[in-house]
Write an enzyme that holds these catalytic residues in place. Structure first.
Site, PDB file in Angstrom:
ATOM      1  CG  HIS A  92      -0.120   0.365   2.221  1.00  0.00           C
ATOM      2  ND1 HIS A  92       0.291  -0.574   2.837  1.00  0.00           N
ATOM      3  CD2 HIS A  92       0.311   1.139   3.273  1.00  0.00           C
ATOM      4  CE1 HIS A  92       1.580  -0.252   3.783  1.00  0.00           C
ATOM      5  NE2 HIS A  92       1.147   0.776   4.381  1.00  0.00           N
ATOM      6  CG  HIS A 103       6.945   4.831   1.361  1.00  0.00           C
ATOM      7  ND1 HIS A 103       7.486   6.009   2.062  1.00  0.00           N
ATOM      8  CD2 HIS A 103       7.459   3.555   1.782  1.00  0.00           C
ATOM      9  CE1 HIS A 103       7.048   6.154   3.733  1.00  0.00           C
ATOM     10  NE2 HIS A 103       7.455   4.247   3.041  1.00  0.00           N
TER      11      HIS A 103
HETATM   12  P1  2AM Z   1       6.654   2.830   6.087  1.00  0.00           P
HETATM   13  O1  2AM Z   1       6.222   1.895   5.121  1.00  0.00           O
HETATM   14  O2  2AM Z   1       7.859   3.070   5.854  1.00  0.00           O
HETATM   15  O3  2AM Z   1       6.908   1.744   7.370  1.00  0.00           O
HETATM   16  C1  2AM Z   1       1.428   0.722   8.468  1.00  0.00           C
HETATM   17  O4  2AM Z   1       2.241   0.541   9.569  1.00  0.00           O
HETATM   18  C2  2AM Z   1       2.533   2.256   7.159  1.00  0.00           C
HETATM   19  O5  2AM Z   1       2.555   2.879   8.102  1.00  0.00           O
HETATM   20  C3  2AM Z   1       3.669   1.440   6.518  1.00  0.00           C
HETATM   21  O6  2AM Z   1       3.128   1.645   5.038  1.00  0.00           O
HETATM   22  C4  2AM Z   1       4.548   2.410   7.407  1.00  0.00           C
HETATM   23  O7  2AM Z   1       5.235   3.203   6.823  1.00  0.00           O
HETATM   24  C5  2AM Z   1       3.719   3.383   8.038  1.00  0.00           C
HETATM   25  N1  2AM Z   1       4.076   4.030   9.058  1.00  0.00           N
HETATM   26  C6  2AM Z   1       4.468   3.360  10.363  1.00  0.00           C
HETATM   27  N2  2AM Z   1       5.181   4.092  11.283  1.00  0.00           N
HETATM   28  C7  2AM Z   1       4.715   5.321  10.810  1.00  0.00           C
HETATM   29  C8  2AM Z   1       5.479   6.800  11.488  1.00  0.00           C
HETATM   30  N3  2AM Z   1       5.295   6.739  12.892  1.00  0.00           N
HETATM   31  N4  2AM Z   1       5.130   7.358  11.075  1.00  0.00           N
HETATM   32  C9  2AM Z   1       5.234   7.609   9.471  1.00  0.00           C
HETATM   33  N5  2AM Z   1       4.229   6.391   9.189  1.00  0.00           N
HETATM   34  C10 2AM Z   1       4.163   5.643   9.810  1.00  0.00           C
END
Ligand code: 2AM
Length: 184
Positions: free
Chosen positions: A43, A125
């Site tokens: 996603h 991303h």
């Molecule tokens: P990531 O893929 O770059 O880890 C569910 O966890 C989604 O939320 C993931 O796409 C993750 O990004 C994002 N996510 C998790 N923790 C986060 C944070 N503290 N700040 C921003 N995005 C976050």
């Protein structure tokens, strides 16, 4: 204690494209490059909300439902490795304006509702691999997938039996909304 959920807004990747991406990933990354994300979990996060009470989730969903924005085309044609977060990702070389507007709006609504937002700029991303702690050989440029984006989704992140699943809770359409001044 009131029930809270770990929530985020994101764009879903249609299943056929999820499958194409994981085939490409298998062909283009070394097996030990990192821990692959399951196809169904691919996603693109728009705004991360964190642990949110049911009441706050309702308020954020209500604000999301007021967003009036046209759809856009998203092209995934770039890949990278962030050593600090140990993430290998796929993203747009040139993020469409509609994507940035939607993410900015959702992030601003989240911040106003008291959900901490990282001060880092939004870098759209799709995470492909986690725990990518060593240098990763990235695929040569030339790959590209385009998808029409016609909705956005509120997801819950659930951790159970050692793995994380993302459950879509609610979707809102993007579309060609008529502005009042266009009616004159
Ligand atoms: P990531 O893929 O770059 O880890 C569910 O966890 C989604 O939320 C993931 O796409 C993750 O990004 C994002 N996510 C998790 N923790 C986060 C944070 N503290 N700040 C921003 N995005 C976050």
């Amino acid at each position: 204690m009131p029930e809270s959920k770990r929530l985020f807004f994101a764009l879903e990747i249609p299943s056929p494209l999820q499958r194409k991406i994981i085939r490409w990933r298998a062909d283009n990354f070394a097996p030990d490059a990192g821990r692959p994300i399951a196809a169904a979990s691919l996603h693109l996060t728009l705004a991360f909300l964190g642990e949110v009470s049911a009441e706050k989730a309702r308020a954020l969903a209500e604000l999301a439902g007021r967003i009036r924005q046209p759809g856009f085309t998203l092209t995934l044609d770039d890949a990278g490795h962030w050593p600090r977060s140990r993430v290998v990702w796929l993203g747009p070389r040139q993020p469409p304006r509609g994507l940035l507007q939607l993410a900015n709006l959702l992030r601003a609504q989240a911040a106003r509702s008291g959900c901490y937002q990282s001060p880092q700029p939004f870098h759209p991303h799709v995470t492909l691999l986690r725990h990518a702690s060593h240098a990763v050989a990235l695929p040569a440029p030339g790959f590209s997938w385009s998808l029409p984006v016609t909705e956005f989704t509120l997801f819950e992140s659930v951790f159970e039996r050692g793995r994380t699943r993302y459950i879509p809770l609610q979707r809102w359409p993007l579309g060609s909304f008529t502005r009042k001044d266009d009616d004159i």
